[in-house]
Design an enzyme around this catalytic site. Structure first.
Site, mmCIF file in Angstrom:
data_model
loop_
_atom_site.group_PDB
_atom_site.id
_atom_site.type_symbol
_atom_site.label_atom_id
_atom_site.label_comp_id
_atom_site.label_asym_id
_atom_site.label_seq_id
_atom_site.Cartn_x
_atom_site.Cartn_y
_atom_site.Cartn_z
ATOM 1 N N ARG A 66 0.971 -1.247 -0.024
ATOM 2 C CA ARG A 66 -0.028 -0.047 0.043
ATOM 3 C C ARG A 66 0.846 1.316 0.132
ATOM 4 O O ARG A 66 0.552 2.091 -0.469
ATOM 5 C CB ARG A 66 -1.020 -0.022 1.335
ATOM 6 N N ARG A 97 -9.883 -10.096 0.634
ATOM 7 C CA ARG A 97 -11.073 -10.225 -0.210
ATOM 8 C C ARG A 97 -11.631 -11.668 -0.108
ATOM 9 O O ARG A 97 -12.987 -11.902 -0.142
ATOM 10 C CB ARG A 97 -10.739 -10.015 -1.912
ATOM 11 N N PRO A 148 -5.790 -13.128 -13.096
ATOM 12 C CA PRO A 148 -6.572 -14.028 -14.190
ATOM 13 C C PRO A 148 -7.542 -13.332 -14.972
ATOM 14 O O PRO A 148 -8.375 -12.654 -14.168
ATOM 15 C CB PRO A 148 -6.985 -15.087 -13.240
ATOM 16 N N HIS A 196 -13.665 -21.118 -13.541
ATOM 17 C CA HIS A 196 -14.162 -19.784 -13.555
ATOM 18 C C HIS A 196 -13.954 -19.163 -14.911
ATOM 19 O O HIS A 196 -14.920 -18.523 -15.540
ATOM 20 C CB HIS A 196 -13.592 -18.895 -12.530
ATOM 21 N N GLU A 197 -12.620 -18.894 -15.236
ATOM 22 C CA GLU A 197 -12.313 -18.117 -16.398
ATOM 23 C C GLU A 197 -12.659 -18.958 -17.744
ATOM 24 O O GLU A 197 -13.114 -18.168 -18.657
ATOM 25 C CB GLU A 197 -10.672 -18.082 -16.257
ATOM 26 N N HIS A 227 -16.057 -17.932 -18.673
ATOM 27 C CA HIS A 227 -16.200 -16.538 -19.199
ATOM 28 C C HIS A 227 -16.100 -17.048 -20.845
ATOM 29 O O HIS A 227 -16.745 -16.403 -21.598
ATOM 30 C CB HIS A 227 -15.209 -15.674 -18.887
ATOM 31 N N TRP A 282 -13.113 5.430 4.222
ATOM 32 C CA TRP A 282 -12.943 4.014 3.777
ATOM 33 C C TRP A 282 -12.716 2.811 4.888
ATOM 34 O O TRP A 282 -13.225 1.839 4.901
ATOM 35 C CB TRP A 282 -11.623 3.938 2.970
ATOM 36 N N LYS A 306 -15.157 0.238 6.406
ATOM 37 C CA LYS A 306 -14.591 -1.096 6.610
ATOM 38 C C LYS A 306 -14.813 -1.930 7.852
ATOM 39 O O LYS A 306 -15.398 -3.017 7.945
ATOM 40 C CB LYS A 306 -13.149 -1.192 6.256
ATOM 41 N N HIS A 312 -8.950 -4.720 -9.698
ATOM 42 C CA HIS A 312 -10.120 -4.152 -10.208
ATOM 43 C C HIS A 312 -10.248 -2.761 -10.131
ATOM 44 O O HIS A 312 -10.895 -2.155 -10.881
ATOM 45 C CB HIS A 312 -11.407 -4.818 -9.712
ATOM 46 N N TYR A 363 -19.300 -8.694 -8.979
ATOM 47 C CA TYR A 363 -18.882 -9.820 -7.960
ATOM 48 C C TYR A 363 -19.874 -10.007 -6.753
ATOM 49 O O TYR A 363 -19.736 -11.256 -6.311
ATOM 50 C CB TYR A 363 -17.351 -9.580 -7.540
#
Length: 804
Positions: free
Chosen positions: A168, A272, A345, A373-374, A377, A476, A480, A504, A514
């Site tokens: 960060r 996440r 990915p 998952h990919e 798509h 933020w 959170k 993202h 998502y």
């Protein structure tokens, strides 16, 4: 009769005009589709080349290709606006025209559009090439591989904190000024396209108009997200409480039994997905592991094997094989030739039947599911490839994300894993193995929902102007803590940009997809399991080898964006709105078990506790009471001066009291909990390692040693500059300095006055001496006053001076 005749004639004329307009629009769109195919492909190919080989040359080529595509699209969008949608009856044509009439970034001036493109490229490059210097090895670690390995596998609290903060500090701080400019330009673009702001522009992907009962508004999306989150929250709170109790065993002195979870302990760089917490939280450790990573390694699986098995799954439900071009052109592992690449990915539909996946695959169960998952798509991309160019997309963005997740739900089941030989044939499913399985699923699926919801809510508020940039980080972490139950392990000021440290956000993706995809995937899964004639608990359903389920899914995939998503959803699940009941049904056994496990635990979280609370010192400053009208403004510059003063005190203390040279700087002094009435808390970390917090007692000793110096810096004393918990020094109160010219003037005036006084007294003394000498021999002794003679030797001094 005459009126009817003219009415009929008018209707015929209108119909003829509409027919002519439709024919012209059809011809226009056919020409557009042909030209767009070529230019879009060249732009996508240049972008692929950049993402798989980050160089200045490739970014230049990508920008050139994008510029050509943007110029073409801008012109075509302008031409599309000449066709009135009211005169178009064909819904397929109308949808294409409506999509093309949205100008996108071409609504900006050429200069601003170019600037926005530059910002997006810079943010992508900073994210993809960011590295953090390891103070122990002097090695620079990238995110993948490097920092992600630490965040996935390490149980060292301080090592994880170093990686979390390093990413960060190195990446987020670079992105901050770019992201501020990005928000302004994207908002301007959105408003030029008749949206309220950029968040509203993103929500437009879910909007359906002109479809009667299937209409759906942008505002409705916000309401549905709020509604569904409220329904999911009780399950999340139980999961949160259980995870907190388990983490207390691993990090006993770093977790509060009633507080939020430290952000750097949650399984990945962002908290996440909690998948990697499974080994720390598994309910029944004596049962065979359902994480098949070790089995994959023992059986020498590689990236190609992972994707080949994913392909077999899709083929088993009557979906097509991957193309040969897919296998020839995809990047399934990180290159070993030194190229810098974007490892995150992603699935690519470049156009012209060119489908690819970019992923730095590792042999883990997590990547095994990600591959499904990919490839989901890609299956969606191939299914709607026959649609016109402007309708080649998911019914909405959440649909596209959900398709692959449907397959992951089946691929994760013990039934499917046994079929692959990744679980022993005699693996027995009982209540304990089922709870183990459901917990692992919940760590990935349920654990991420508040994260997703909160992140997008924050961005929506930023784009709407409800959070000023001076409060981005403050809000933020406030959100959170309140929404997710997660707390920052170190306080971050407004030089950071923590949201942009996620792929993202840095790459300009809408994120609510998502969240919606998770709701849709369970709705789809439940419906397809019924089609596959599954009986029993939903979490046990595996649709592999069900061609009926595959065909039903394929019918929806082929629609692309040619029909409203509400209709496409209804065709599969029977209703046209988001519904969390299938998700809650899937996790019902776990929810019941968690409530029993948490019977004696605090469920929920207090937002007051922080990991650095115990080592923090509170400061109160009273400028007005100390300085009155001369009080100065407390601002960022004063705070910097305070941090520098504490750093000075730490240097002095370590030098004099411990005989050590430690070069503390202002960035080692962390400030939190700032209040307008000038109070805040601070603590100090080692210059050599941000995860090494200096004990509060050491900091207090340093402050005592330099208290007078710190007071002098701010023109205050112990009463107006309070370090709570540190005894006053009892030093003299501050006395403001006197201006030099006043001192000089005072000295000069003093000398003058003294000189005058000396002269006066000297004159008087001399006269008295003279009079005393005369009285020793009186020349007027013969004067007889009784006879009226005047004694001229005796006269009043005042009379003498007056006569003079």
């Amino acid at each position: 009769m005459t009126g009817s005749f003219w009415l009929l004639l008018s209707l015929v004329a209108v119909t003829a005009a509409q027919s002519t307009t439709e024919e012209q629009a059809k011809t226009f769109l056919e020409k557009f589709n042909h030209e767009a195919e070529d230019l879009s492909y060249q732009s996508s190919l240049a972008s692929w080349n950049y993402n798989t080989n980050i160089t200045d040359e490739n970014v230049q080529k990508m920008n050139e290709a994008r510029a050509k595509w943007s110029a073409f699209y801008e012109e075509q969008s302008r031409m599309a606006k000449t066709y009135s949608l009211e005169e178009i009856q064909n819904l397929t044509l109308k949808r294409q025209l409506k999509a093309l009439q949205h100008s996108g970034t071409s609504a900006l001036s050429a200069e601003k559009s170019k600037r926005l493109n530059t910002i997006l490229n810079k943010m992508s490059t900073i994210y993809s090439t960011g590295k953090v210097l390891d103070p122990n090895t002097q090695e620079c670690l990238a995110l993948e591989p490097g920092l992600d390995d630490i965040m996935e596998n390490s149980r060292d609290y301080n090592r994880r904190l170093w990686a979390w903060e390093g990413w960060r500090a190195e990446v987020g701080k670079q992105l901050r000024p770019l992201y501020e400019e990005y928000v302004v330009l994207e908002n301007e673009m959105a408003r030029a396209n008749n949206y309220e702001d950029y968040g509203d522009y993103w929500r437009g992907d879910y909007e359906v108009t002109g479809a009667g009962d299937y209409d759906y508004s942008r505002d409705q999306l916000m309401k549905d997200v709020e509604r569904t989150f409220a329904e999911i929250k009780p399950l999340y709170e139980q999961l949160h409480a259980y995870v907190r109790a388990k983490l207390m065993h691993t990090y006993p002195s770093y977790i509060s039994p009633t507080g939020c979870l430290p952000a750097h302990l949650l399984g990945d760089m962002w908290g996440r997905f909690w998948t990697n917490l499974y080994s720390l939280t598994v309910p029944f450790e004596h049962k065979p592991s359902i994480d098949v990573t070790e089995k994959m390694e023992n059986q020498s699986w590689d990236a190609e094997r992972i994707f080949k098995e994913a392909e077999k799954f899709f083929v088993s439900i009557s979906l097509p094989y991957m193309t040969q071009g897919f296998w020839d052109n995809s990047m399934l592992t990180e290159p070993g030739d030194g190229r810098k690449v974007v490892c995150h990915p992603t699935a690519w539909d470049l156009g012209k039947g060119d489908f690819r996946i970019k992923m730095c695959t590792k042999v883990t169960m997590d990547d095994f599911l990600t591959a499904h998952h990919e490839m989901g798509h890609i299956q969606y991309d191939m299914a709607y490839a026959a649609q016109p160019y402007l309708l080649r997309n998911g019914a909405n963005e959440g649909f596209h994300e959900a398709v692959g997740e449907i397959m992951s739900l089946s691929a994760a089941t013990p039934h499917y894993l046994k079929a692959l030989g990744l679980l022993a044939p005699d693996f027995h499913e009982d209540n304990e193995t089922e709870i183990n399985f459901l917990l692992k699923q919940a760590l990935t699926i349920v654990g991420t929902l508040p994260f997703t919801y909160m992140l997008e809510k924050w961005r929506w508020m930023v784009f709407k102007g409800e959070i000023p940039k001076q409060q981005w980080m403050e809000k933020w972490w406030e959100m959170k803590r309140e929404i997710v139950g997660v707390v920052e392990p170190l306080p971050h000021d407004e030089t950071y940009c923590d949201p942009a440290c996620l792929f993202h956000v840095a790459e300009d993706y809408s994120f609510i997809r998502y969240y919606t995809r998770t709701i849709y995937q369970f709705q789809f899964h439940e419906a397809l399991c019924k089609t596959a004639k599954h009986e029993g608990a939903l979490f046990k359903c595996d649709i592999s080898n069900s061609t009926e389920a595959g065909q039903r899914l394929l019918q929806m995939l082929r629609l692309g964006k040619s029909e409203p998503w509400t209709l496409a959803l209804e065709n599969i699940v029977g209703i046209k709105t988001m519904d969390v009941k299938p998700l809650l049904n899937y996790f019902e056994p776990l929810f019941t078990w968690l409530k029993e496990q948490n019977r004696n635990s605090f469920v929920g979280w207090s937002t007051e506790w922080t990991p650095y609370s115990d080592q923090s010192i509170k400061v109160r400053i009273s400028l007005k009471s100390a300085l009155g009208e001369n009080a100065y403004e407390w601002n960022d510059n004063e705070m910097y001066l305070f941090q520098s003063s504490v750093a000075y005190a730490m240097r002095k203390y370590f030098s004099e009291a411990r005989n050590e040279t430690v070069l503390f700087g202002e960035d080692n002094v962390w400030v939190s909990d700032k209040k307008p009435r000038i109070s805040f808390k601070f603590f100090v970390t080692s210059p050599n390692n941000v995860s090494d917090i200096i004990p509060r007692t050491e900091v207090e000793n340093a402050i005592r040693l330099s208290r007078d110096r710190i007071n002098d810096v701010f023109q205050l004393d112990d009463n107006s500059l309070e370090f709570l918990g540190i005894q006053p020094t009892l030093g003299p109160p501050y006395e403001p300095p006197v201006t030099i010219w006043l001192i000089i003037f005072g000295v000069v005036m003093g000398v003058v006055v003294i000189g005058i006084v000396v002269l006066i007294f000297t004159g008087i003394r001399n006269r008295r001496k003279k009079n005393q000498a005369s009285s020793e021999e009186n020349p007027y002794g013969s004067v007889d006053l009784n006879k009226g003679e005047n004694n001229s030797g005796f006269q009043n001094i005042d009379d003498v001076q007056t006569s003079l």
